[in-house]
Design a protein around this motif. Structure first.
Motif, PDB file in Angstrom:
ATOM      1  N   LYS A 139      -2.588  10.236   8.997  1.00 41.98           N
ATOM      2  CA  LYS A 139      -3.888   9.765   9.487  1.00 41.98           C
ATOM      3  C   LYS A 139      -5.006  10.013   8.483  1.00 41.98           C
ATOM      4  O   LYS A 139      -5.946   9.240   8.382  1.00 41.98           O
ATOM      5  CB  LYS A 139      -4.251  10.455  10.798  1.00 41.98           C
ATOM      6  N   ARG A 140      -4.928  11.113   7.759  1.00 42.11           N
ATOM      7  CA  ARG A 140      -5.975  11.449   6.784  1.00 42.11           C
ATOM      8  C   ARG A 140      -5.675  10.939   5.381  1.00 42.11           C
ATOM      9  O   ARG A 140      -6.529  11.034   4.493  1.00 42.11           O
ATOM     10  CB  ARG A 140      -6.178  12.957   6.744  1.00 42.11           C
ATOM     11  N   ALA A 141      -4.467  10.424   5.181  1.00 45.15           N
ATOM     12  CA  ALA A 141      -4.080   9.955   3.851  1.00 45.15           C
ATOM     13  C   ALA A 141      -4.858   8.706   3.480  1.00 45.15           C
ATOM     14  O   ALA A 141      -4.951   7.760   4.267  1.00 45.15           O
ATOM     15  CB  ALA A 141      -2.588   9.669   3.818  1.00 45.15           C
ATOM     16  N   ASP A 142      -5.441   8.718   2.308  1.00 37.32           N
ATOM     17  CA  ASP A 142      -6.137   7.545   1.786  1.00 37.32           C
ATOM     18  C   ASP A 142      -5.097   6.607   1.169  1.00 37.32           C
ATOM     19  O   ASP A 142      -4.319   7.018   0.310  1.00 37.32           O
ATOM     20  CB  ASP A 142      -7.177   7.947   0.745  1.00 37.32           C
ATOM     21  N   THR A 159      -5.074  11.234  -2.319  1.00 41.49           N
ATOM     22  CA  THR A 159      -6.141  11.951  -1.613  1.00 41.49           C
ATOM     23  C   THR A 159      -5.963  11.842  -0.098  1.00 41.49           C
ATOM     24  O   THR A 159      -5.326  10.917   0.404  1.00 41.49           O
ATOM     25  CB  THR A 159      -7.527  11.397  -2.002  1.00 41.49           C
ATOM     26  N   TRP A 160      -6.552  12.796   0.583  1.00 40.62           N
ATOM     27  CA  TRP A 160      -6.598  12.844   2.041  1.00 40.62           C
ATOM     28  C   TRP A 160      -8.060  13.026   2.411  1.00 40.62           C
ATOM     29  O   TRP A 160      -8.671  14.018   2.027  1.00 40.62           O
ATOM     30  CB  TRP A 160      -5.761  14.001   2.586  1.00 40.62           C
ATOM     31  N   SER A 161      -8.609  12.062   3.102  1.00 39.24           N
ATOM     32  CA  SER A 161     -10.039  12.060   3.441  1.00 39.24           C
ATOM     33  C   SER A 161     -10.896  12.301   2.205  1.00 39.24           C
ATOM     34  O   SER A 161     -11.861  13.050   2.228  1.00 39.24           O
ATOM     35  CB  SER A 161     -10.339  13.100   4.520  1.00 39.24           C
ATOM     36  N   GLY A 162     -10.499  11.684   1.095  1.00 41.16           N
ATOM     37  CA  GLY A 162     -11.251  11.786  -0.149  1.00 41.16           C
ATOM     38  C   GLY A 162     -11.013  13.040  -0.965  1.00 41.16           C
ATOM     39  O   GLY A 162     -11.596  13.203  -2.031  1.00 41.16           O
ATOM     40  N   ARG A 163     -10.153  13.920  -0.508  1.00 42.70           N
ATOM     41  CA  ARG A 163      -9.913  15.192  -1.211  1.00 42.70           C
ATOM     42  C   ARG A 163      -8.491  15.234  -1.757  1.00 42.70           C
ATOM     43  O   ARG A 163      -7.542  14.859  -1.069  1.00 42.70           O
ATOM     44  CB  ARG A 163     -10.128  16.360  -0.276  1.00 42.70           C
ATOM     45  N   SER A 164      -8.346  15.748  -2.973  1.00 48.71           N
ATOM     46  CA  SER A 164      -7.030  15.819  -3.607  1.00 48.71           C
ATOM     47  C   SER A 164      -6.526  17.252  -3.787  1.00 48.71           C
ATOM     48  O   SER A 164      -5.407  17.446  -4.256  1.00 48.71           O
ATOM     49  CB  SER A 164      -7.081  15.127  -4.973  1.00 48.71           C
ATOM     50  N   PRO A 203       3.875  17.267  10.274  1.00 51.93           N
ATOM     51  CA  PRO A 203       2.739  17.009   9.381  1.00 51.93           C
ATOM     52  C   PRO A 203       1.773  18.194   9.347  1.00 51.93           C
ATOM     53  O   PRO A 203       1.487  18.802  10.379  1.00 51.93           O
ATOM     54  CB  PRO A 203       2.054  15.799  10.002  1.00 51.93           C
ATOM     55  N   ILE A 204       1.299  18.520   8.163  1.00 48.82           N
ATOM     56  CA  ILE A 204       0.251  19.520   8.012  1.00 48.82           C
ATOM     57  C   ILE A 204      -1.060  18.777   8.268  1.00 48.82           C
ATOM     58  O   ILE A 204      -1.353  17.792   7.582  1.00 48.82           O
ATOM     59  CB  ILE A 204       0.300  20.159   6.613  1.00 48.82           C
ATOM     60  N   PRO A 205      -1.838  19.193   9.272  1.00 47.92           N
ATOM     61  CA  PRO A 205      -3.002  18.406   9.719  1.00 47.92           C
ATOM     62  C   PRO A 205      -3.928  17.913   8.603  1.00 47.92           C
ATOM     63  O   PRO A 205      -4.344  16.753   8.612  1.00 47.92           O
ATOM     64  CB  PRO A 205      -3.726  19.352  10.683  1.00 47.92           C
ATOM     65  N   GLU A 206      -4.249  18.759   7.642  1.00 41.48           N
ATOM     66  CA  GLU A 206      -5.183  18.368   6.575  1.00 41.48           C
ATOM     67  C   GLU A 206      -4.589  17.301   5.651  1.00 41.48           C
ATOM     68  O   GLU A 206      -5.312  16.631   4.921  1.00 41.48           O
ATOM     69  CB  GLU A 206      -5.584  19.575   5.723  1.00 41.48           C
ATOM     70  N   TYR A 207      -3.250  17.164   5.658  1.00 39.54           N
ATOM     71  CA  TYR A 207      -2.560  16.255   4.752  1.00 39.54           C
ATOM     72  C   TYR A 207      -1.691  15.256   5.523  1.00 39.54           C
ATOM     73  O   TYR A 207      -0.672  14.787   5.034  1.00 39.54           O
ATOM     74  CB  TYR A 207      -1.696  17.056   3.774  1.00 39.54           C
ATOM     75  N   SER A 208      -2.098  14.918   6.731  1.00 39.04           N
ATOM     76  CA  SER A 208      -1.322  14.025   7.584  1.00 39.04           C
ATOM     77  C   SER A 208      -1.477  12.567   7.158  1.00 39.04           C
ATOM     78  O   SER A 208      -2.365  12.210   6.378  1.00 39.04           O
ATOM     79  CB  SER A 208      -1.769  14.175   9.035  1.00 39.04           C
ATOM     80  N   SER A 215       0.845  -1.184   0.000  1.00 41.49           N
ATOM     81  CA  SER A 215       0.000   0.000   0.000  1.00 41.49           C
ATOM     82  C   SER A 215       0.884   1.238   0.000  1.00 41.49           C
ATOM     83  O   SER A 215       2.061   1.169   0.321  1.00 41.49           O
ATOM     84  CB  SER A 215      -0.938   0.013   1.206  1.00 41.49           C
ATOM     85  N   LEU A 216       0.316   2.347  -0.353  1.00 39.08           N
ATOM     86  CA  LEU A 216       1.029   3.622  -0.415  1.00 39.08           C
ATOM     87  C   LEU A 216       0.138   4.712   0.142  1.00 39.08           C
ATOM     88  O   LEU A 216      -1.063   4.745  -0.137  1.00 39.08           O
ATOM     89  CB  LEU A 216       1.391   3.963  -1.864  1.00 39.08           C
ATOM     90  N   ALA A 217       0.729   5.589   0.941  1.00 37.98           N
ATOM     91  CA  ALA A 217       0.051   6.793   1.433  1.00 37.98           C
ATOM     92  C   ALA A 217       1.086   7.903   1.455  1.00 37.98           C
ATOM     93  O   ALA A 217       2.287   7.652   1.608  1.00 37.98           O
ATOM     94  CB  ALA A 217      -0.532   6.575   2.816  1.00 37.98           C
ATOM     95  N   VAL A 218       0.639   9.138   1.303  1.00 36.86           N
ATOM     96  CA  VAL A 218       1.547  10.280   1.266  1.00 36.86           C
ATOM     97  C   VAL A 218       1.134  11.281   2.337  1.00 36.86           C
ATOM     98  O   VAL A 218      -0.038  11.648   2.437  1.00 36.86           O
ATOM     99  CB  VAL A 218       1.530  10.971  -0.116  1.00 36.86           C
ATOM    100  N   GLU A 219       2.109  11.703   3.118  1.00 36.74           N
ATOM    101  CA  GLU A 219       1.904  12.739   4.127  1.00 36.74           C
ATOM    102  C   GLU A 219       2.625  13.996   3.657  1.00 36.74           C
ATOM    103  O   GLU A 219       3.755  13.919   3.178  1.00 36.74           O
ATOM    104  CB  GLU A 219       2.480  12.281   5.456  1.00 36.74           C
ATOM    105  N   VAL A 220       1.989  15.148   3.797  1.00 36.39           N
ATOM    106  CA  VAL A 220       2.620  16.419   3.473  1.00 36.39           C
ATOM    107  C   VAL A 220       3.031  17.077   4.783  1.00 36.39           C
ATOM    108  O   VAL A 220       2.231  17.172   5.717  1.00 36.39           O
ATOM    109  CB  VAL A 220       1.677  17.347   2.676  1.00 36.39           C
ATOM    110  N   GLN A 221       4.286  17.511   4.818  1.00 30.67           N
ATOM    111  CA  GLN A 221       4.837  18.128   6.017  1.00 30.67           C
ATOM    112  C   GLN A 221       5.273  19.553   5.718  1.00 30.67           C
ATOM    113  O   GLN A 221       5.570  19.889   4.568  1.00 30.67           O
ATOM    114  CB  GLN A 221       6.051  17.334   6.514  1.00 30.67           C
ATOM    115  N   ASP A 222       5.348  20.372   6.768  1.00 30.50           N
ATOM    116  CA  ASP A 222       5.880  21.717   6.584  1.00 30.50           C
ATOM    117  C   ASP A 222       7.400  21.627   6.447  1.00 30.50           C
ATOM    118  O   ASP A 222       7.983  20.540   6.518  1.00 30.50           O
ATOM    119  CB  ASP A 222       5.444  22.657   7.717  1.00 30.50           C
ATOM    120  N   GLU A 223       8.060  22.763   6.274  1.00 33.01           N
ATOM    121  CA  GLU A 223       9.492  22.738   6.016  1.00 33.01           C
ATOM    122  C   GLU A 223      10.319  22.222   7.191  1.00 33.01           C
ATOM    123  O   GLU A 223      11.461  21.799   7.013  1.00 33.01           O
ATOM    124  CB  GLU A 223       9.992  24.112   5.574  1.00 33.01           C
ATOM    125  N   SER A 224       9.754  22.191   8.387  1.00 35.88           N
ATOM    126  CA  SER A 224      10.482  21.661   9.543  1.00 35.88           C
ATOM    127  C   SER A 224      10.203  20.170   9.767  1.00 35.88           C
ATOM    128  O   SER A 224      10.726  19.581  10.703  1.00 35.88           O
ATOM    129  CB  SER A 224      10.132  22.454  10.804  1.00 35.88           C
TER     130      SER A 224
END
Length: 67
Positions: A20-23, A35-40, A13-18, A1-10
């Motif tokens: 936990k929310r990664a599909d 997608t994260w919680s169904g949103r891309s 995790p950016i909450p909306e793209y963490s 499986s694959l999931a992607v988390e988006v983090q800030d420069e430090s």
């Protein structure tokens, strides 16, 4: 499986793209929309430095791009 988390420069995790929310997905594909919680929509991140953290389990990642 694959999931992607988006983090800030430090590296936080950016909450909306963490993770936990990664599909997660597990099918083979040459083109897959992440997608994260169904949103891309990542427009809120435009112009901001971010890091991507790929969570892989028994898969190979060939490449990625933002559109």
């Amino acid at each position: 499986s694959l999931a992607v988390e988006v983090q800030d420069e430090s590296g936080q995790p950016i909450p909306e793209y963490s993770q936990k929310r990664a599909d997660r997905f597990s099918r083979s594909s040459l083109s897959q929309v992440i997608t994260w919680s169904g949103r891309s929509d990542v427009r809120a991140l435009a112009g901001k430095p971010v890091r991507l953290r790929f969570h892989l389990r028994n898969v190979k990642l060939y490449s990625f791009q933002f559109l």
